[in-house]
Design an enzyme around this catalytic site. Structure first.
Site, PDB file in Angstrom:
ATOM      1  N   ARG A 104       0.967  -1.264  -0.062  1.00 56.02           N
ATOM      2  CA  ARG A 104      -0.011   0.053  -0.004  1.00 56.02           C
ATOM      3  C   ARG A 104       0.845   1.246   0.075  1.00 56.02           C
ATOM      4  NH1 ARG A 104      -4.731   0.079   4.225  1.00 56.02           N
ATOM      5  NH2 ARG A 104      -3.185   0.290   5.764  1.00 56.02           N
ATOM      6  N   THR A 108      -1.090   7.397  -0.417  1.00 58.87           N
ATOM      7  CA  THR A 108      -2.336   7.146  -0.978  1.00 58.87           C
ATOM      8  C   THR A 108      -3.395   6.071  -0.560  1.00 58.87           C
ATOM      9  OG1 THR A 108      -1.520   5.965  -2.967  1.00 58.87           O
ATOM     10  CG2 THR A 108      -1.444   8.271  -3.196  1.00 58.87           C
ATOM     11  N   ASP A 200      -0.515  -4.167  12.256  1.00 53.66           N
ATOM     12  CA  ASP A 200      -0.145  -4.277  10.953  1.00 53.66           C
ATOM     13  C   ASP A 200       0.247  -5.902  11.073  1.00 53.66           C
ATOM     14  OD1 ASP A 200       1.934  -4.719   9.182  1.00 53.66           O
ATOM     15  OD2 ASP A 200       1.758  -2.515   8.798  1.00 53.66           O
ATOM     16  N   ASP A 203       3.907  -6.747   9.963  1.00 60.46           N
ATOM     17  CA  ASP A 203       5.092  -6.533  10.969  1.00 60.46           C
ATOM     18  C   ASP A 203       4.814  -7.409  12.191  1.00 60.46           C
ATOM     19  OD1 ASP A 203       5.913  -4.419   9.422  1.00 60.46           O
ATOM     20  OD2 ASP A 203       5.139  -2.711  10.524  1.00 60.46           O
TER      21      ASP A 203
HETATM   22  C1  PRP Z   1      -1.583  -5.112   4.426  1.00 62.41           C
HETATM   23  C2  PRP Z   1      -2.361  -6.460   4.319  1.00 62.41           C
HETATM   24  C3  PRP Z   1      -3.170  -6.037   3.081  1.00 62.41           C
HETATM   25  C4  PRP Z   1      -3.256  -4.476   3.109  1.00 62.41           C
HETATM   26  C5  PRP Z   1      -4.860  -4.577   3.146  1.00 62.41           C
HETATM   27  O1  PRP Z   1      -0.517  -5.163   3.577  1.00 62.41           O
HETATM   28  O2  PRP Z   1      -1.739  -7.330   4.314  1.00 62.41           O
HETATM   29  O3  PRP Z   1      -2.555  -6.637   1.935  1.00 62.41           O
HETATM   30  O4  PRP Z   1      -2.679  -3.838   3.846  1.00 62.41           O
HETATM   31  O5  PRP Z   1      -5.096  -2.958   3.121  1.00 62.41           O
HETATM   32  P1  PRP Z   1      -6.007  -2.532   2.113  1.00 62.41           P
HETATM   33  O6  PRP Z   1      -7.377  -3.299   2.217  1.00 62.41           O
HETATM   34  O7  PRP Z   1      -6.357  -1.194   2.515  1.00 62.41           O
HETATM   35  O8  PRP Z   1      -5.347  -2.360   0.784  1.00 62.41           O
HETATM   36  P2  PRP Z   1       0.545  -3.998   3.496  1.00 62.41           P
HETATM   37  O9  PRP Z   1       0.447  -3.201   2.423  1.00 62.41           O
HETATM   38  O10 PRP Z   1       0.751  -3.427   4.831  1.00 62.41           O
HETATM   39  O11 PRP Z   1       1.837  -4.736   2.964  1.00 62.41           O
HETATM   40  P3  PRP Z   1       2.697  -6.011   3.945  1.00 62.41           P
HETATM   41  O12 PRP Z   1       2.005  -7.436   3.886  1.00 62.41           O
HETATM   42  O13 PRP Z   1       4.078  -6.190   3.308  1.00 62.41           O
HETATM   43  O14 PRP Z   1       2.625  -5.792   5.435  1.00 62.41           O
HETATM   44  N1  URA Z   2      -2.942  -3.842   6.989  1.00 64.91           N
HETATM   45  C1  URA Z   2      -2.699  -4.226   8.162  1.00 64.91           C
HETATM   46  O1  URA Z   2      -1.749  -4.758   8.075  1.00 64.91           O
HETATM   47  N2  URA Z   2      -3.669  -3.801   9.194  1.00 64.91           N
HETATM   48  C2  URA Z   2      -4.476  -2.990   9.061  1.00 64.91           C
HETATM   49  O2  URA Z   2      -5.403  -2.720  10.055  1.00 64.91           O
HETATM   50  C3  URA Z   2      -4.857  -2.623   7.688  1.00 64.91           C
HETATM   51  C4  URA Z   2      -4.053  -2.900   6.680  1.00 64.91           C
END
Ligand code: PRP
Ligand code: URA
Length: 209
Positions: A104, A108, A200, A203
């Site tokens: 993400r 944005t 998160d 993380d």
């Molecule tokens: C997190 C999660 C989803 C996304 C959800 O990933 O694992 O993929 O956010 O958010 P959205 O519905 O608003 O798109 P992130 O982008 O944090 O990446 P990561 O898995 O590498 O931590």
């Molecule tokens: N991605 C995450 O990992 N946690 C949230 O709450 C939203 C997006």
């Protein structure tokens, strides 16, 4: 319109409580996410088509059933979706595994694709896109688009925790996709995190920040 299934089996709900707890450390968080993914896999595969076969038991010839067609494809959304794969494979060890890499954009909140590699014959497989979090829905919708663009036609989405807005987004963009979640939460905060959520997911799974 695709259905939304909230999997409220007591074991799933119990484990989800400890996943949400901010005092749950990485090792336990990881184990719990795998366990819940395994339990959810049991529910999500309920409608897989069966075909009759003949099996010779030590006693007689039996008419039995096996799952029809090509093996399932799991498609975790990197990174956090990886945390659910082994749990699902415990139940469906023959499943193929593809990967869609999305992050993400922190400003944005829009998903950016950086990787996509899928199993062969994706068009003939039931595909389960897995990601623990369905927040704005942007990532899940983009991941589903990525697998459909490469030929997938039968797609389901499995998430641990969803925000209503994320469900709406996926249903709007992919009305053919059923969504399986362990919980639907209140909404999002101004950073795009699910409230109350679990923080998160990536993380917490990988011990980064
Ligand atoms: C997190 C999660 C989803 C996304 C959800 O990933 O694992 O993929 O956010 O958010 P959205 O519905 O608003 O798109 P992130 O982008 O944090 O990446 P990561 O898995 O590498 O931590
Ligand atoms: N991605 C995450 O990992 N946690 C949230 O709450 C939203 C997006």
């Amino acid at each position: 319109m695709g259905q939304v299934y909230v999997l409220n089996h007591p074991l799933i709900q119990h484990k989800l409580t400890f996943i949400r707890d901010k005092n749950t450390g990485t090792k336990e968080f990881r184990a719990l996410v795998q366990e819940v993914a395994m339990l959810m896999a049991y529910e999500i595969t309920r409608d897989l088509p069966l075909v009759e076969v003949e099996t010779e038991t030590p006693v007689a010839l039996a008419k039995t059933k096996v799952i029809e067609g090509k093996t399932l494809a799991l498609v975790p959304v990197l990174r956090a979706g990886l945390g659910m794969v082994d749990g699902i494979l415990t139940l469906i060890p023959n499943a193929k595994v593809g990967h869609v890499g999305l992050y993400r954009d922190p400003d944005t909140l829009e998903p950016v694709e950086y990787y996509c590699k899928l199993p062969l014959h994706i068009e003939e497989r039931d595909v389960i896109v897995v990601d623990p979090m369905l927040a704005t829905g942007g990532s899940a919708a983009a991941a589903i688009t990525a697998v459909k663009d490469r030929g997938a036609t039968a797609v389901k989405l499995m998430c641990l925790v969803a925000a209503p807005v994320g469900i709406d987004k996926v249903q709007e963009e992919h009305p053919d996709v059923d969504i399986y979640v362990a919980a639907v939460d209140e909404g999002l905060n101004h950073h795009g995190y699910i409230v109350p959520g679990l923080g998160d997911a990536g993380d917490r799974l990988f011990g980064t920040r």
